[in-house]
Write a protein that holds these residues in place. Structure first.
Motif, PDB file in Angstrom:
ATOM      1  N   MET A   1       0.836  -1.181   0.000  1.00 18.09           N
ATOM      2  CA  MET A   1       0.000   0.000   0.000  1.00 18.09           C
ATOM      3  C   MET A   1       0.881   1.246   0.000  1.00 18.09           C
ATOM      4  O   MET A   1       2.027   1.217   0.412  1.00 18.09           O
ATOM      5  CB  MET A   1      -0.917  -0.005   1.234  1.00 18.09           C
ATOM      6  N   ASN A   2       0.329   2.350  -0.459  1.00 20.29           N
ATOM      7  CA  ASN A   2       1.125   3.563  -0.652  1.00 20.29           C
ATOM      8  C   ASN A   2       1.379   4.353   0.624  1.00 20.29           C
ATOM      9  O   ASN A   2       2.203   5.256   0.642  1.00 20.29           O
ATOM     10  CB  ASN A   2       0.441   4.461  -1.671  1.00 20.29           C
ATOM     11  N   TYR A   3       0.620   4.061   1.675  1.00 18.42           N
ATOM     12  CA  TYR A   3       0.799   4.717   2.974  1.00 18.42           C
ATOM     13  C   TYR A   3       0.067   3.864   3.997  1.00 18.42           C
ATOM     14  O   TYR A   3      -0.597   2.876   3.636  1.00 18.42           O
ATOM     15  CB  TYR A   3       0.291   6.172   2.958  1.00 18.42           C
ATOM     16  N   TYR A  43      -4.832  -7.410  -7.574  1.00 23.04           N
ATOM     17  CA  TYR A  43      -6.167  -7.534  -6.991  1.00 23.04           C
ATOM     18  C   TYR A  43      -7.074  -8.473  -7.764  1.00 23.04           C
ATOM     19  O   TYR A  43      -8.112  -8.882  -7.260  1.00 23.04           O
ATOM     20  CB  TYR A  43      -6.805  -6.145  -6.889  1.00 23.04           C
ATOM     21  N   ILE A 233     -10.103  -1.721  -9.102  1.00 21.68           N
ATOM     22  CA  ILE A 233      -9.559  -0.821  -8.071  1.00 21.68           C
ATOM     23  C   ILE A 233     -10.687  -0.271  -7.182  1.00 21.68           C
ATOM     24  O   ILE A 233     -10.610  -0.370  -5.944  1.00 21.68           O
ATOM     25  CB  ILE A 233      -8.736   0.311  -8.727  1.00 21.68           C
ATOM     26  N   THR A 237     -11.253  -0.900  -2.943  1.00 20.15           N
ATOM     27  CA  THR A 237     -11.487   0.096  -1.880  1.00 20.15           C
ATOM     28  C   THR A 237     -12.774  -0.199  -1.107  1.00 20.15           C
ATOM     29  O   THR A 237     -12.848   0.078   0.088  1.00 20.15           O
ATOM     30  CB  THR A 237     -11.555   1.537  -2.444  1.00 20.15           C
ATOM     31  N   LEU A 242     -12.829   1.729   2.301  1.00 18.39           N
ATOM     32  CA  LEU A 242     -12.234   3.007   1.927  1.00 18.39           C
ATOM     33  C   LEU A 242     -13.014   3.727   0.830  1.00 18.39           C
ATOM     34  O   LEU A 242     -12.481   4.570   0.126  1.00 18.39           O
ATOM     35  CB  LEU A 242     -10.772   2.806   1.507  1.00 18.39           C
ATOM     36  N   PHE A 247     -17.551   2.647   4.325  1.00 15.80           N
ATOM     37  CA  PHE A 247     -16.650   3.408   5.183  1.00 15.80           C
ATOM     38  C   PHE A 247     -16.905   3.129   6.667  1.00 15.80           C
ATOM     39  O   PHE A 247     -15.980   2.880   7.440  1.00 15.80           O
ATOM     40  CB  PHE A 247     -16.847   4.892   4.891  1.00 15.80           C
TER      41      PHE A 247
ATOM     42  N   LYS C  26     -10.172   7.146 -11.257  1.00 12.70           N
ATOM     43  CA  LYS C  26     -10.438   6.147 -10.209  1.00 12.70           C
ATOM     44  C   LYS C  26      -9.602   4.889 -10.406  1.00 12.70           C
ATOM     45  O   LYS C  26     -10.000   3.813  -9.961  1.00 12.70           O
ATOM     46  CB  LYS C  26     -11.934   5.825 -10.114  1.00 12.70           C
ATOM     47  N   GLY C  27      -8.436   5.081 -11.047  1.00 13.63           N
ATOM     48  CA  GLY C  27      -7.532   3.944 -11.183  1.00 13.63           C
ATOM     49  C   GLY C  27      -6.959   3.789 -12.572  1.00 13.63           C
ATOM     50  O   GLY C  27      -6.719   2.665 -13.028  1.00 13.63           O
ATOM     51  N   TRP C  51     -11.939   9.207  -4.163  1.00 17.14           N
ATOM     52  CA  TRP C  51     -11.974   8.739  -2.765  1.00 17.14           C
ATOM     53  C   TRP C  51     -10.614   8.208  -2.310  1.00 17.14           C
ATOM     54  O   TRP C  51      -9.649   8.988  -2.335  1.00 17.14           O
ATOM     55  CB  TRP C  51     -13.178   7.811  -2.522  1.00 17.14           C
ATOM     56  N   ALA C  52     -10.495   6.963  -1.894  1.00 20.73           N
ATOM     57  CA  ALA C  52      -9.194   6.494  -1.398  1.00 20.73           C
ATOM     58  C   ALA C  52      -8.538   5.520  -2.372  1.00 20.73           C
ATOM     59  O   ALA C  52      -7.742   4.678  -1.982  1.00 20.73           O
ATOM     60  CB  ALA C  52      -9.353   5.855  -0.021  1.00 20.73           C
ATOM     61  N   THR C  53      -8.845   5.685  -3.652  1.00 18.32           N
ATOM     62  CA  THR C  53      -8.212   4.795  -4.634  1.00 18.32           C
ATOM     63  C   THR C  53      -6.683   4.910  -4.592  1.00 18.32           C
ATOM     64  O   THR C  53      -5.987   3.953  -4.927  1.00 18.32           O
ATOM     65  CB  THR C  53      -8.687   5.097  -6.073  1.00 18.32           C
ATOM     66  N   SER C  54      -6.166   6.057  -4.168  1.00 20.70           N
ATOM     67  CA  SER C  54      -4.703   6.233  -4.111  1.00 20.70           C
ATOM     68  C   SER C  54      -4.051   5.253  -3.133  1.00 20.70           C
ATOM     69  O   SER C  54      -2.861   4.985  -3.224  1.00 20.70           O
ATOM     70  CB  SER C  54      -4.350   7.669  -3.714  1.00 20.70           C
ATOM     71  N   PHE C  55      -4.825   4.707  -2.221  1.00 22.01           N
ATOM     72  CA  PHE C  55      -4.278   3.741  -1.263  1.00 22.01           C
ATOM     73  C   PHE C  55      -3.839   2.464  -1.963  1.00 22.01           C
ATOM     74  O   PHE C  55      -2.816   1.866  -1.611  1.00 22.01           O
ATOM     75  CB  PHE C  55      -5.342   3.422  -0.206  1.00 22.01           C
ATOM     76  N   VAL C  56      -4.581   2.054  -2.958  1.00 18.07           N
ATOM     77  CA  VAL C  56      -4.330   0.763  -3.604  1.00 18.07           C
ATOM     78  C   VAL C  56      -3.723   0.864  -5.006  1.00 18.07           C
ATOM     79  O   VAL C  56      -3.315  -0.143  -5.579  1.00 18.07           O
ATOM     80  CB  VAL C  56      -5.610  -0.107  -3.671  1.00 18.07           C
ATOM     81  N   THR C  79     -12.733  11.379   0.828  1.00 17.73           N
ATOM     82  CA  THR C  79     -12.904  10.172   1.643  1.00 17.73           C
ATOM     83  C   THR C  79     -11.567   9.724   2.219  1.00 17.73           C
ATOM     84  O   THR C  79     -11.518   9.143   3.309  1.00 17.73           O
ATOM     85  CB  THR C  79     -13.561   9.048   0.807  1.00 17.73           C
ATOM     86  N   LEU C  80     -10.476   9.999   1.515  1.00 12.09           N
ATOM     87  CA  LEU C  80      -9.175   9.648   2.076  1.00 12.09           C
ATOM     88  C   LEU C  80      -8.876  10.503   3.313  1.00 12.09           C
ATOM     89  O   LEU C  80      -8.455   9.973   4.351  1.00 12.09           O
ATOM     90  CB  LEU C  80      -8.055   9.816   1.046  1.00 12.09           C
ATOM     91  N   GLU C  82     -11.026  11.757   5.274  1.00  9.67           N
ATOM     92  CA  GLU C  82     -11.900  11.231   6.329  1.00  9.67           C
ATOM     93  C   GLU C  82     -11.398   9.907   6.901  1.00  9.67           C
ATOM     94  O   GLU C  82     -11.538   9.633   8.092  1.00  9.67           O
ATOM     95  CB  GLU C  82     -13.326  11.068   5.802  1.00  9.67           C
ATOM     96  N   ALA C  83     -10.821   9.087   6.030  1.00  8.01           N
ATOM     97  CA  ALA C  83     -10.293   7.798   6.493  1.00  8.01           C
ATOM     98  C   ALA C  83      -9.146   8.011   7.487  1.00  8.01           C
ATOM     99  O   ALA C  83      -9.002   7.250   8.458  1.00  8.01           O
ATOM    100  CB  ALA C  83      -9.820   6.959   5.297  1.00  8.01           C
ATOM    101  N   SER C 111     -18.792  11.007   4.909  1.00  5.46           N
ATOM    102  CA  SER C 111     -18.961   9.639   5.410  1.00  5.46           C
ATOM    103  C   SER C 111     -18.834   9.528   6.921  1.00  5.46           C
ATOM    104  O   SER C 111     -18.849   8.428   7.461  1.00  5.46           O
ATOM    105  CB  SER C 111     -17.933   8.712   4.752  1.00  5.46           C
ATOM    106  N   ARG C 170     -21.259  12.586  -5.403  1.00  9.71           N
ATOM    107  CA  ARG C 170     -20.664  11.257  -5.574  1.00  9.71           C
ATOM    108  C   ARG C 170     -20.369  10.943  -7.031  1.00  9.71           C
ATOM    109  O   ARG C 170     -20.717  11.693  -7.927  1.00  9.71           O
ATOM    110  CB  ARG C 170     -21.572  10.141  -5.002  1.00  9.71           C
ATOM    111  N   GLU C 171     -19.705   9.785  -7.219  1.00 12.38           N
ATOM    112  CA  GLU C 171     -19.425   9.374  -8.594  1.00 12.38           C
ATOM    113  C   GLU C 171     -20.735   9.130  -9.352  1.00 12.38           C
ATOM    114  O   GLU C 171     -20.845   9.386 -10.528  1.00 12.38           O
ATOM    115  CB  GLU C 171     -18.568   8.090  -8.616  1.00 12.38           C
TER     116      GLU C 171
END
Lengths: 257, 257, 257
Positions: A1-3, A43, A233, A237, A242, A247, C26-27, C51-56, C79-80, C82-83, C111, C170-171
């Protein structure tokens, strides 16, 4: 994961028996497959070449090689199996699987009538050659199979040799497990799960609301299928809590401090 | 084809007068065009650069060359023609067609009011320069054209020089030939076909259910348009009876043994 | 532009304060980002990594560099933020922004429950580090915020340091500014605009009908967000009155001769 984020649901890792994602390729180019795998390779666990698209895809051999090189198994959609069966070409089908060095195959009866004994025989025969996924449920929205029958069919197909059974939903997510509106037939799913181990089932859930529903009921590591390549992807999440939809779900369960 | 299946409907081959597929490019990059053609080059017959997207697409010349090199003709969407007409810039439009070496053009009146005589004059004039597709039907969901009028308009436009007439549906498939729900106005289509040869009509059918409906009524070799690039392969399988939706349709007709 | 059309609405040019387009990634793969920027680089002003797509996303650093090289700023979805907040990891979030050299960030509470004072403190703190977009509106379709409250929240967030406020959709475009059907809550939008300058608001409008509605109400240079990468070119034509939906709108206003 990136963080690092605390209290993220634990995800099964490859090779996965639980929490795996089946994506559907319905005609990607070679470069699109490479792009897909660059982003989602970690994934996605298996890729279905949707229904009989492999018949007309010009780059088939090459495409299968790209997936193979990335360690992602592929299989032809069940409709292709049925297209051979309805033409009395089962032996040809077996040769096609050999010709393309397929290690998985799907057995289904979504578009034709087949005695269930016969379907189980096909599962048994193909299991000698490849790993078999079998699919339960009709593509015809008019054919409602009652829950006890879903269970009976799934049990018999697993006994005949199926590695996993697939709950039918189509690319559109509007038949089988779902009402024509896309709503989940939730009583059906819950009853199935009283009898069949959840890691043996691959739920087709192409729509986001359906993915969310299964993840809320069965957790991050439910097996889901018919996922569009660009949605792998986003699905990941959702599995990890996420995205807005899940959430709070995992946080409420795990009470992070 | 990648393997042999018996009793597959016979498909017209290129150059096709029947059974051709018009895809809509609404802003693909050069590489995306290459990917699209790698996969669908054999199945797509003509590509429309949707409405006036060609005005803002930065890679226009290069993109047109890529299509040309692959032997796929292109044309600008009818809304672009209308955008020039409503500004009294018809001569500019003709120069644009020359500048980009276009060999096809669309004449339509979906977004403006135009006397039908005038429309037919434009068809006649442009026919001296390019091959003309003309479109019948309004983009305005409120404007219902009765069947006898569709026929009258189509006949006049073919007589004026149109190579084919297009039945309007928009990218969304919810006007013209279709009700706002996307449902086909089936009585309209059947009445049109009593008077206009079916190879002269290109039916816009962006939604899968609409494609299925036309293929069941008119066979594998109906002309269909406004197909998204990623849906050309899926459409080809529907034409061949190799997707659930038409799986039984052709088999019932052809009684394979 | 590729050719000249008279009476086209004047468009703001980069760097834009009005008429800017926020797209959602979104990815995308690296190559898909390159393709997107080749086509839409002139029309997209900022990109949100949804949202938190950057996590994965496996290619995060590289992807951010590609956007940076093209002069397109990026930010992580709210959302990131917020996470991190819900896990008491705000300092970690600030470090992540530094680590990835982000120059923009979003503060939202779609959220989770957060006192508005606290939200404004986060806006103020992050404004010392990056340019902040703050988002008003819940992702929960059940939570209806009355218009006077939207205005109060937006004002306070701008005063706390937000560069622009985002109207949540939202999306899917089915919450916040929109009813669950996707229909715009038009009275809400009009009332907000009596109090908040329109260049300070970024309206999330992922669906075409929503984009059209905002452009008809507020003109070619309204700020719109959550646009899918493949829809940036189509949106640009809607802004310019070059798609059926707004074809007559600008002409009626400008009376070309």
């Amino acid at each position: 994961m990136n963080y690092t984020l605390n209290s993220i649901p634990e995800r099964a890792t490859k090779p996965r028996e639980r929490g795996f994602t089946m994506a559907m390729d319905k005609g990607l180019s070679i470069r699109e497959v490479e792009d897909f795998l660059e982003v989602a390779g970690d994934y996605v666990d298996i890729v279905k070449l949707g229904w009989a698209t492999s018949f007309v895809t010009p780059n088939l051999k090459k495409k299968l090689e790209v997936y193979r090189a990335a360690g992602i198994p592929t299989y032809f959609g069940g409709t292709l199996f049925e297209a051979f069966i309805v033409r009395n070409q089962f032996d040809d089908y077996r040769r096609v699987l050999d010709q393309y060095e397929m290690t998985f195959a799907e057995v289904s009866d979504g578009s034709l009538e087949m005695a269930h004994d016969e379907k189980c025989e096909y599962i048994a025969k193909l299991s000698e050659q490849v790993t078999v996924l079998s699919e339960v449920g009709s593509k015809d929205a008019e054919k409602i199979i009652p829950p006890y029958m879903w269970i009976k069919l799934m049990k018999a197909e697993l006994e005949a040799g199926a590695w996993k059974v697939i709950g039918e939903a189509r690319e559109g997510g509007n038949v089988g497990l779902f009402r024509s509106t896309g709503e989940v037939r939730s009583g059906l799913v819950e009853e199935i799960l009283t009898q069949i181990p959840f890691e043996k089932i691959l739920w087709e859930a192409p729509q986001k609301a359906q993915q969310v529903w299964f993840i809320k009921l069965l957790g991050a590591n439910v097996n889901l299928g018919n996922i569009a390549p660009s949605e792998v992807i986003p699905l990941e999440t959702i599995r990890l809590g996420l995205r807005g939809d899940t959430f709070s779900h995992f946080l409420d369960m795990e009470k992070p401090c």
